[in-house]
Design a protein around this motif. Structure first.
Motif, short mmCIF file in Angstrom:
data_model
loop_
_atom_site.label_atom_id
_atom_site.label_comp_id
_atom_site.label_asym_id
_atom_site.label_seq_id
_atom_site.Cartn_x
_atom_site.Cartn_y
_atom_site.Cartn_z
N ALA A 122 0.81 -1.23 0.00
CA ALA A 122 0.00 0.00 0.00
C ALA A 122 0.84 1.27 0.00
O ALA A 122 0.69 2.13 -0.87
N SER A 123 1.76 1.39 0.96
CA SER A 123 2.54 2.62 1.09
C SER A 123 3.35 2.87 -0.17
O SER A 123 3.33 3.96 -0.75
N ASN A 124 4.02 1.82 -0.65
CA ASN A 124 4.86 1.97 -1.83
C ASN A 124 4.03 2.32 -3.06
O ASN A 124 4.43 3.14 -3.88
N ALA A 125 2.86 1.68 -3.18
CA ALA A 125 2.02 1.92 -4.35
C ALA A 125 1.58 3.39 -4.41
O ALA A 125 1.56 4.00 -5.48
N PHE A 126 1.24 3.95 -3.25
CA PHE A 126 0.82 5.36 -3.23
C PHE A 126 1.96 6.28 -3.67
O PHE A 126 1.76 7.20 -4.45
N ILE A 127 3.15 6.02 -3.14
CA ILE A 127 4.27 6.89 -3.49
C ILE A 127 4.65 6.71 -4.94
O ILE A 127 4.95 7.68 -5.65
N ALA A 128 4.60 5.45 -5.41
CA ALA A 128 4.94 5.20 -6.81
C ALA A 128 4.00 5.99 -7.72
O ALA A 128 4.41 6.57 -8.72
N THR A 129 2.71 6.01 -7.34
CA THR A 129 1.72 6.76 -8.13
C THR A 129 2.08 8.24 -8.15
O THR A 129 2.03 8.90 -9.19
N GLU A 130 2.46 8.73 -6.97
CA GLU A 130 2.81 10.14 -6.85
C GLU A 130 4.03 10.47 -7.73
O GLU A 130 4.06 11.48 -8.43
N ILE A 131 5.01 9.59 -7.68
CA ILE A 131 6.22 9.80 -8.46
C ILE A 131 5.89 9.79 -9.95
O ILE A 131 6.38 10.61 -10.73
N LYS A 132 5.02 8.87 -10.34
CA LYS A 132 4.63 8.78 -11.75
C LYS A 132 3.95 10.08 -12.18
O LYS A 132 4.19 10.60 -13.28
N GLN A 133 3.11 10.62 -11.30
CA GLN A 133 2.40 11.85 -11.64
C GLN A 133 3.38 13.02 -11.82
O GLN A 133 3.22 13.84 -12.72
N LEU A 134 4.36 13.08 -10.94
CA LEU A 134 5.35 14.16 -11.05
C LEU A 134 6.13 14.03 -12.36
O LEU A 134 6.42 15.02 -13.02
N LYS A 135 6.42 12.81 -12.71
CA LYS A 135 7.15 12.56 -13.95
C LYS A 135 6.30 13.01 -15.14
O LYS A 135 6.79 13.66 -16.06
N ASN A 136 5.02 12.65 -15.08
CA ASN A 136 4.11 13.08 -16.15
C ASN A 136 4.10 14.59 -16.27
O ASN A 136 4.15 15.15 -17.36
N MET A 137 4.00 15.23 -15.09
CA MET A 137 3.92 16.69 -15.08
C MET A 137 5.18 17.29 -15.70
O MET A 137 5.10 18.26 -16.45
N ALA A 138 6.33 16.67 -15.39
CA ALA A 138 7.58 17.21 -15.91
C ALA A 138 7.71 17.01 -17.42
O ALA A 138 8.45 17.73 -18.07
N THR A 139 6.97 16.06 -17.94
CA THR A 139 7.11 15.83 -19.38
C THR A 139 5.97 16.41 -20.20
O THR A 139 6.15 16.78 -21.35
N ILE A 140 4.75 16.50 -19.63
CA ILE A 140 3.61 16.97 -20.42
C ILE A 140 3.55 18.49 -20.50
O ILE A 140 3.37 19.06 -21.59
N LEU A 141 3.70 19.17 -19.36
CA LEU A 141 3.43 20.60 -19.35
C LEU A 141 4.50 21.51 -19.95
O LEU A 141 4.19 22.39 -20.74
#
Lengths: 788, 235
Positions: A252-271
């Motif tokens: 659970a804990s790792n999955a939440f952080i992994a999701t967060e990290i993925k979102q930050l990565k998306n943000m750094a590449t999309i915007l």
């Protein structure tokens, strides 16, 4: 300093308004890239360091009760480096000075008195409990802080029906609980959920686990195949009620952080590309216009013997200065915001430390991209300037070619005023420029919509989750599965108005090669508290033996109503059945599947059982109820749905308003950048034209209408495109956020579109009005005298 | 026989505007000599400026030949023409063409920055009597002063030829005279070959030779036996 360089600096100073407008857009790109990248790095590095230093496990598995000697067999499995067994139980806690109960997750510590070898808690204060002690506990630091506990403080825990007073000997942080989420809750609540490390002997004796374990964690050797280890482990644990092992991806804990990290990565590449694209266009537009105005100077430079390269470089450097300004602003704000955000994250996720390395490569990359953007934007115009033959450059440019077209006939038929005609003609004379401006503005609208939808989505999620699906006030978790008669015990608690039971059964759903582990929720027919809702907001009831699944499960397993799905039970008799998908239901948190109690009971040929009780309460008896459940042995925890809703709303409101604010600023900057520059260019191109109109007797406002009209027309035309792109971008964002943990529905009421349009159109108007003032100051005589 | 600086043979320049062909120059044969001050006279559209642009390497001829000493300008690349302008030619234009964001000194420095053997910007400005306005921006100077700065800029590189296109066209008589005075001094003191375009017939009196243009061709070439000082010219 060379005279040409002085000219460069003076030109730059003269153009500061326009340069700043471009620089700010560029700075946005740089800032977002730095923030997202810096955050992503900080989170990733910190997590990696914490996981490595504190031996975060690779595989987890739970059983009902397995004998200790089995651990030797597990350790011997190929690919297993270290295996560790422990006892793990949820406890109902009674904290001093707190009426409401709390839940604790008790984990056993090795008999040796040493720290565990895997998922090693990092001691923050005090000491480990004495392995022989029967009343000592180490708790996770956030739980201690949230409840104001000091070393030596005590609280009570209900262990197998017995209330025990525990003394806190130390606090710790664990890589397993960076994001500590209690059973049945949606987000961390450190006050009511704590991790309790206890001596093995004490926990085992309380839960009848002497010489046994119910939780095992593994680390794998390099090159080991996780799937194969999990399969082998499952086979070993099956006879002891193993419920299916999983890797880090489902922790659970790792999955939440992994999701967060993925979102930050998306943000750094999309915007950032959006900002860089708009900046390139702006630079192109402004430099192009400067070059048009400086034709004569370019001719002169050539006559004086300056080379093409000199001249092209001069204008590219002018754009370069703007880029440097943007990069500096972006670096400063980005550096600060990355640091600030990292601090916020460190509070949100419970890291013992934060590794925030200034990522020089992120600075280098963002700076390079910004400079490249400006260079690309300026290059075409600059090359054009360099290519002008000197004799041509020094003669005035030919007037723009307006041609009669079908379009003119259409305009004539509309009987527009001359100023309106001028607006439309100019739009069609430079269709590409108008189109790019419109696209830029539509991106501003789109960015606002794509973020704005979150607040609507969250309200919709909250409404479906709390008002429609989960209408109970509190969910009581039983220590183990109970028969329906347990509901009668609950009904006797003070203040209880309605009670309904639910059973959670761990299963693996399979459709061909696709499979998911989840829990089937079993409810009584006609349950009114916890219900399933379909996409249209209607209550879905399963009639008969079918299985109801959530949209996310349907998507992931590619199932539709009427399909059959293989269901392997991971507990009890561990049988496998083929069930029919009876319907699909909307649920935004986690994965889910639902059956009626009758169908489940029939399927498993067993007496109906329940694992939780959903309760509605008389609010006046709240305290009495809370006190009572702390002494009820069959309950291991309580989830307060009303509290959860309140904390959900608060978290969402805070995050969403920060996001909305940030992206509104971004949309405003883009709009200012585009419209301010367009207006300045319009004005400079048309100064003679507008001055002529003034001399002919048009009023200031009549003349202003031409300037304002064209830009606002472009802005208005940009809106539908912006709505469309915003809708698409929103979908993309929602899709990129979707995970097994939660999904975000796309909810976009007309108000979301309207807000974005009002902000962008309002900003556009304000920017044009700023430039319009210059019309009042037009020196009619000198404008007319100036040589073109 | 004086040394020939420019030599043209059957020089033709044709412009295409829309569908029509315009013959700006139709077969011009002309020699221009070292240290000579030549006035090109003629009405608008007679081809004077076109000739000057081609001589100065600002434009290409359609056909014919242009020699600058031993250098055939008609076959030079743009890069070589740029080099030629940088090393040998000074221009003065009717509308001064000063860079508005640079001071008088800096406008001259634009040339001294890139020329191989320039004089100091201050010296060039002193020669045209602009020492006291050295740090003024163009907007702070009168038309005549701006034109004198433009001349200073043109001569600062010590060019072999000074090409002046209507240098007094935008000036009144008395300021115009100051500008002509500056041109004459450069011609005499530095030995710079000067070619001055004008449609103002009064100016011809200060030239060594006067070339009259009509419809893209040379109508006549006259040598002045007695020249008068610019200060005596009135228009």
């Amino acid at each position: 300093m060379h005279a040409l360089d002085k000219k460069l600096l003076r030109d730059f100073r003269r153009l500061w308004g326009q340069s700043l407008a471009i620089a700010l857009v560029l700075a946005c790109g740089v800032m977002i890239l730095l923030t997202a990248f810096g955050m992503y790095r900080a989170l990733d590095d910190t997590l990696a360091a914490f996981y490595e230093r504190n031996e975060f496990a690779d595989v987890w598995a739970m059983t009902e009760k397995a004998p200790r000697p089995l651990l030797t067999e597990i350790s011997a499995l190929p690919g297993v480096q270290t295996a560790e067994a422990r006892v793990q139980e949820y406890l109902m806690l009674d904290l001093p000075g707190r009426v409401k109960s709390a839940t604790g997750l008790a984990l056993s510590l090795p008999d040796t008195g040493a720290l565990p070898t895997l998922n090693v808690p990092l001691l923050r204060a005090g000491r480990l409990p004495d392995p022989q002690a029967s009343d000592e506990v180490m708790v996770n630091e956030p739980f201690a802080e949230a409840n104001g506990f000091e070393i030596g403080d005590t609280f009570e825990a209900l262990m197998s029906g017995q209330k025990r007073r525990l003394t806190i000997t130390g606090t710790a942080l664990s890589p397993e609980f960076v994001y500590a989420i209690g059973p049945g809750t949606l987000m961390p609540d450190d006050e009511s959920f704590g991790i309790l490390w206890m001596p093995q002997a004490m926990l085992a004796s309380a839960f009848d686990m002497s010489g046994a374990f119910n939780s095992v964690t593994l680390s794998l050797s390099r090159g080991a195949q996780e799937d194969q280890v999990i399969e082998a482990l499952d086979t070993l644990l099956e006879p002891y009620g193993g419920t299916g092992a999983h890797g880090r991806d489902e922790q659970a804990s790792n999955a939440f952080i992994a999701t967060e990290i993925k979102q930050l990565k998306n943000m750094a590449t999309i915007l950032p590309p959006v900002f860089f694209g708009i900046s390139a266009f702006l630079v192109n537009m402004v430099i192009g216009r400067i070059i048009a105005l400086e034709r004569a100077e370019i001719g002169l430079l050539k006559a004086l013997g300056y080379t093409d390269l000199h001249i092209a470089a001069h204008y590219v450097l002018l754009a370069g200065l703007t880029a440097v300004l943007g990069v500096v602003i972006g670096w400063v704000t980005g550096g600060l915001s990355a640091r600030w955000m990292a601090g916020e994250y460190a509070q949100y996720f419970k890291f013992p430390y934060l590794i925030f390395n200034v990522s020089y490569d992120a600075y280098a990359i963002s700076g390079f991209l910004a400079l490249l953007t400006a260079a690309v934007g300026a290059l075409r115009s600059a090359m054009g300037a360099a290519a002008l033959p000197p004799a041509v450059a020094m003669s005035p440019p030919a007037p723009p070619r307006f041609k009669r077209s079908l379009f003119d006939r259409a305009l004539a038929a509309l009987r527009l005023s001359q100023p309106s005609m001028m607006i439309w003609r100019s739009l069609f004379r430079w269709p590409l420029r108008a189109a790019f401006s419109a696209i830029g503005l539509s991106l501003a609208v789109a960015i606002m919509i794509s973020v704005g939808f979150f607040s609507y989505s969250m309200s919709s999620i909250a409404d479906i989750a709390f008002n429609q699906s989960n209408r109970e006030d509190i969910v009581l978790l039983f220590t183990k599965e109970r028969s329906l008669s347990a509901l009668e015990d609950i009904r006797t608690l003070p203040g209880v108005m309605e009670v309904e039971g639910e059973l959670f059964t761990p299963v693996t759903l399979r459709n061909g090669p696709l499979e998911k582990q989840l829990s089937i929720t079993t409810r009584g027919a006609g349950a009114t508290l916890a219900r399933s809702i379909d996409e249209a907001g209607r209550v879905v009831e399963v009639d008969g033996p079918g299985l109801l699944i959530t949209t996310r499960v349907a998507e992931v397993l590619r199932l539709a109503p009427g399909d059959s799905v293989e269901v392997e039970f991971m507990s009890g008799r561990r049988e496998t059945y083929s069930l029919t998908v009876a319907g699909v239901t909307e649920q935004f948190f986690g994965l889910g599947a639902f059956m009626t109690r009758e169908a489940m009971s029939h399927l498993t040929r067993s007496v109906p059982q329940i694992s939780v009780a959903n309760v509605t309460l008389d609010p006046t008896e709240d305290d009495a109820f809370n006190r009572a459940i702390k002494d009820t042995p069959l309950i291991s925890g309580a989830v307060r749905v009303t509290d959860m809703k309140a904390s959900f709303d608060a978290t969402v409101e805070e995050n969403i308003s920060i996001m909305n604010g940030l992206f509104s600023v971004v949309a405003i900057l883009i709009t200012v950048g585009l419209t301010y520059n367009s207006a300045r260019i319009q004005l400079s191109e048309r100064a003679r034209e507008l001055a002529s109109l003034r001399i002919l007797g048009f009023s200031n406002w009549e003349v202003s209408y031409i300037l304002i009209g064209e830009i606002m027309l472009i802005a208005a035309l940009a809106q539908p495109l912006g709505w469309l792109i915003g809708y698409g971008l929103g979908h993309l964002m929602a899709a990129s956020f979707a995970s097994d943990l939660y999904t975000i529905p796309m909810v976009l009421p007309p108000a979301a579109y309207a807000t974005a349009s009002v902000v962008v159109l309002g900003t556009a108007l304000a920017s044009v009005l700023l430039v319009r003032q210059r019309i009042d100051r037009l020196d009619l005589v000198s404008v007319m005298k100036t040589r073109e | 026989m004086p040394e020939t600086v420019f030599h043209t043979e059957k020089l033709v320049k044709t412009y295409r505007t829309g569908g029509a062909e315009v013959h700006a120059l139709s077969g011009v044969d002309l020699d221009l000599y070292a240290s000579e001050l030549t006035v090109l006279l003629g009405p608008s559209g007679s081809g004077k400026s076109t000739l000057l642009n081609i001589l100065g390497g600002l434009d290409h001829a359609t056909s014919g030949k242009v020699m600058f000493r031993d250098l055939d300008l008609t076959v030079q690349s743009d890069r070589a023409l740029t080099r030629f302008r940088r090393d040998h030619v000074g221009f003065v234009f009717q509308f001064y063409n000063l860079v508005p964001s640079l001071t008088a000194r800096e406008n001259v420095q634009m040339v001294t920055d890139i020329a191989p053997n320039p004089m100091r910007a201050e010296e060039a400005l002193e020669r045209v009597g602009m020492s006291d306005r050295i740090d003024h921006f163009p907007a702070e100077l009168s038309g005549g002063q701006q034109q004198r700065v433009a001349i200073a800029r043109a001569i600062a590189k010590r060019p072999e030829v000074l090409l002046c296109d209507e240098p007094t066209g935008a000036l009144d008589s008395s300021t115009g005279v100051q500008v002509l005075e500056a041109i004459r001094e450069i011609n005499e003191d530095l030995g710079t070959t000067a070619i001055v375009i004008t449609h103002n017939a009064a100016i011809q009196a200060m030239a060594h030779r006067v070339v009259r243009f009509q419809d893209g061709n040379i109508a006549s070439v006259a040598t002045n036996d007695t020249r008068i000082a610019p200060s005596e010219i009135v228009w």
